[in-house]
Design an enzyme around this catalytic site. Structure first.
Site, mmCIF file in Angstrom:
data_model
loop_
_atom_site.group_PDB
_atom_site.id
_atom_site.type_symbol
_atom_site.label_atom_id
_atom_site.label_comp_id
_atom_site.label_asym_id
_atom_site.label_seq_id
_atom_site.Cartn_x
_atom_site.Cartn_y
_atom_site.Cartn_z
ATOM 1 N N ARG A 1 0.814 -1.213 0.000
ATOM 2 C CA ARG A 1 0.000 0.000 0.000
ATOM 3 C C ARG A 1 0.849 1.266 0.000
ATOM 4 O O ARG A 1 0.527 2.255 0.670
ATOM 5 C CB ARG A 1 -0.955 0.001 1.205
ATOM 6 C CG ARG A 1 -1.865 -1.213 1.281
ATOM 7 C CD ARG A 1 -2.835 -1.287 0.104
ATOM 8 N NE ARG A 1 -3.637 -2.504 0.190
ATOM 9 C CZ ARG A 1 -3.338 -3.655 -0.420
ATOM 10 N NH1 ARG A 1 -2.257 -3.729 -1.185
ATOM 11 N NH2 ARG A 1 -4.111 -4.706 -0.300
ATOM 12 N N GLU B 1 -4.174 2.329 7.049
ATOM 13 C CA GLU B 1 -4.229 2.151 5.597
ATOM 14 C C GLU B 1 -5.015 3.290 4.973
ATOM 15 O O GLU B 1 -4.711 3.767 3.886
ATOM 16 C CB GLU B 1 -4.866 0.820 5.232
ATOM 17 C CG GLU B 1 -4.928 0.548 3.752
ATOM 18 C CD GLU B 1 -5.320 -0.859 3.391
ATOM 19 O OE1 GLU B 1 -5.963 -1.047 2.344
ATOM 20 O OE2 GLU B 1 -4.981 -1.794 4.148
ATOM 21 N N SER C 1 -10.857 -0.702 4.212
ATOM 22 C CA SER C 1 -9.962 -1.266 5.228
ATOM 23 C C SER C 1 -9.223 -0.147 5.957
ATOM 24 O O SER C 1 -8.558 0.680 5.334
ATOM 25 C CB SER C 1 -8.954 -2.215 4.578
ATOM 26 O OG SER C 1 -9.610 -3.334 4.024
#
Length: 323
Positions: free
Chosen positions: A197, A316, A246
């Site tokens: 990410r 995230e 998320s």
């Protein structure tokens, strides 16, 4: 970092460009006569993000086409903060708003084209479901997982978006990026230095297009896999709520949702924000949450997880703007 000029002919806006629109009397960050898109001061962002909370952008720019965006960034004063906004599905916009300019890429940046060699060329504003569906119809496999990521190509490329065992670094060939200052360059995937990410794209850089590599496949089988992914999301995630996807990255060898659950955070509330009962790695706005509620709840979850397991969770979700 290797940089080459991209072939961008398919991004030419075939429709009539809108007249420059500058709402309000605030001095624009660039002269009004030098932009053709829509430039709005003090633009509310809550309606543009999934959490439906947060403050306004100092300026929101919706470019008419690629050339309009390049000229705008070229004329923008050095040091002005720039942030690209896709679907706003993985973002907390803080209640104090976002300084500088937020760029929203619309229809001129949303085309998807099939090229030779099972290559799928996409504008940065194209939604994941459009990209995967176009690939399916062309018999191109390998992009099915994009069906499971709520967002646009620009966000996928910047954040190495992933789901169901795959991520963008597995399929990206290269991307076209406008750097701060307005220079348009093509960056191969190797230059992005992808990790979980994360990419090496500099702050203020705006992804405008990307090329993905697929493999030959059967449209029916590809479609069945996309349906499986869609059903898995429906069954496990609170899709019918105001959420942000998320919340925390999965620590190596562990699942964030499980750590959150084991720390007793399922259903935990702070103001109008709540940890989802359905999936504990999702925060939700129950109706009137402020962004401070949502971010504060996330920090409390991190604290409880660390106390319980000794694991320091990492966000995230992007958190942007002024507190």
């Amino acid at each position: 970092m290797t940089m080459t000029q991209p072939d961008n002919e398919w991004f030419t806006d075939s429709g009539a460009a809108p007249d420059c629109s500058v709402d309000g009397a605030v001095e624009a960050p660039v002269p009004a006569g030098h932009v053709r898109g829509k430039l709005t001061p003090n633009a509310p962002l809550a309606k543009l993000v999934w959490f439906k909370s947060g403050g306004a952008a100092d300026w929101l720019f919706e470019p008419a086409d690629l050339d309009d965006l390049r000229e705008f960034l070229d004329r923008l004063e050095d040091g002005t903060p720039v942030m690209a906004l896709g679907l706003g599905s993985n973002m907390i916009v803080r209640d104090g708003g976002v300084p500088g300019v937020v760029i929203k890429l619309g229809k001129p940046f949303s085309e998807v084209e099939i090229r030779e060699g099972n290559v799928v060329a996409c504008g940065a504003g194209a939604h994941g479901i459009l990209v995967s569906s176009t690939a399916r119809d062309a018999g191109i496999a390998g992009l099915e997982f994009l069906r499971g990521i709520p967002g646009t190509v620009g966000g996928f490329v910047r954040m190495n978006g992933g789901a169901y065992g795959r991520e963008v670094s597995d399929i990206l060939i290269d991307c076209d990026v406008i750097l701060p200052g307005g220079e348009l360059v093509t960056l191969p995937v190797s230059d992005l230095q992808y990790s979980y990410r994360h990419s090496a794209l500099p702050d203020g850089a705006v992804v405008v297009s990307a090329r993905f590599q697929g493999t030959p496949g059967d449209p029916q089988e590809i479609g069945a896999e996309m349906d499986r992914i869609a059903q898995a999301r429906e069954d496990s995630q609170p899709l019918r709520t105001k959420t942000g996807g998320s919340t925390f990255k999965n620590p190596p060898g562990q699942k964030a949702w499980q750590l959150v659950d084991e720390a007793g955070c399922r259903g935990l509330r702070m103001g109008g924000a709540q940890v989802s009962e359905k999936h504990t790695n999702f925060l939700i706005n129950t109706g009137d949450a402020t962004s401070a509620d949502i971010e504060g709840l996330g920090e409390e979850v991190k604290r409880r997880v660390y106390k319980k397991s000794g694991v320091q969770l990492e966000w995230e979700i992007q958190r942007v703007g002024r507190p």
